[in-house]
Design a protein around this motif. Structure first.
Motif, PDB file in Angstrom:
ATOM      1  N   GLU A   4      -1.377  10.534   2.223  1.00  0.00           N
ATOM      2  CA  GLU A   4      -1.426   9.105   2.544  1.00  0.00           C
ATOM      3  C   GLU A   4      -0.060   8.608   3.019  1.00  0.00           C
ATOM      4  O   GLU A   4       0.039   7.850   3.985  1.00  0.00           O
ATOM      5  N   ARG A  47       0.834  -1.201   0.000  1.00  0.00           N
ATOM      6  CA  ARG A  47       0.000   0.000   0.000  1.00  0.00           C
ATOM      7  C   ARG A  47       0.871   1.254   0.000  1.00  0.00           C
ATOM      8  O   ARG A  47       0.593   2.216  -0.733  1.00  0.00           O
ATOM      9  N   PHE A  58       1.124   4.295  -3.053  1.00  0.00           N
ATOM     10  CA  PHE A  58       1.020   5.743  -2.927  1.00  0.00           C
ATOM     11  C   PHE A  58       2.319   6.443  -3.325  1.00  0.00           C
ATOM     12  O   PHE A  58       2.285   7.572  -3.817  1.00  0.00           O
ATOM     13  N   CYS A  90      -9.292  17.376   0.262  1.00  0.00           N
ATOM     14  CA  CYS A  90      -7.994  16.850   0.704  1.00  0.00           C
ATOM     15  C   CYS A  90      -7.317  17.818   1.664  1.00  0.00           C
ATOM     16  O   CYS A  90      -6.676  17.400   2.637  1.00  0.00           O
ATOM     17  N   HIS A 104       1.175   8.838   6.733  1.00  0.00           N
ATOM     18  CA  HIS A 104       0.787   7.842   7.730  1.00  0.00           C
ATOM     19  C   HIS A 104       1.848   6.763   7.919  1.00  0.00           C
ATOM     20  O   HIS A 104       1.809   6.007   8.889  1.00  0.00           O
TER      21      HIS A 104
END
Length: 206
Positions: free
Chosen positions: A44, A10, A14, A81, A47
């Motif tokens: 993203e 993941r 991104f 966003c 994180h």
């Protein structure tokens, strides 16, 4: 540890998205869509980072989104966003005054979305929950302090120290708005992820 757990696929997704958006924007500086995608990908990726690095990545995302809005002020996706980014940054701010300023900026962004689409329940819920963000910020600090964290100077900001990996029940009791729960959980996990590095540094300096 990241908000999404140990998921390198993941994260890589991104990162590839970020690189592609950057390539498209650099090829055409009027490509607002690429700027929004670039900012979204950075948000993203934040994180998957720790402490200050995460906050700096969010700030970079905010800069890209603000640039997109300066080029096209009707981009609701950019405002959406941007609201997410300011909300996430607020929970990572070292003191409440800075956090509240971020929450105010998030409110402005979500308000723009809602005014464009007043029938959109997601935008309405985002506004409602952002109004409660300062309260959740306080609860995060309480949770961190009870878990062994807290500001070493006695202030209201989080200390990069030992934070429990368990997430308090109130995180999920937010009226079904996943965004705020994600931001809160991310703040807790980022604090937790920063602990080993800080602990090691402290040991080495003693």
């Amino acid at each position: 540890m990241s908000l999404f757990g140990d998921d390198p696929d993941r994260e890589q997704f991104f990162e590839v998205a970020r690189q592609e958006a950057q390539r498209q924007y650099e090829a055409d500086n009027s490509n607002v869509k690429a700027l929004v995608q670039w900012g979204g990908a950075l948000l993203e990726l934040a994180h998957y980072k720790q402490g200050d690095e995460s906050a700096e990545t969010i700030k970079e995302a905010i800069a890209k989104l603000q640039k997109a809005i300066s080029l096209d002020s009707d981009r609701t996706d950019a405002y959406w966003c941007l609201g997410n980014a300011h909300t996430s940054l607020g929970f990572l701010c070292p003191n409440k005054a800075e956090a509240n300023q971020s929450f105010k900026e998030a409110t402005k962004a979500f308000k723009h979305c809602y005014e464009k689409e007043p029938s959109n329940e997601t935008y309405k819920k985002a506004l409602e929950m952002t109004a409660k963000a300062p309260e959740y910020y306080d609860e995060i600090q309480t949770h961190i302090a009870q878990s062994g964290g807290g500001d070493a100077s006695g202030g209201s900001g989080p200390k990069k120290g030992s934070v429990s990996t368990s997430v308090p029940e109130w995180v999920w009791d937010v009226g079904g708005w996943v965004l705020l729960a994600a931001a809160v959980t991310g703040a807790l996990l980022i604090a937790k992820a920063s602990a080993p590095k800080v602990a090691a540094a402290a040991t080495g300096s003693s």
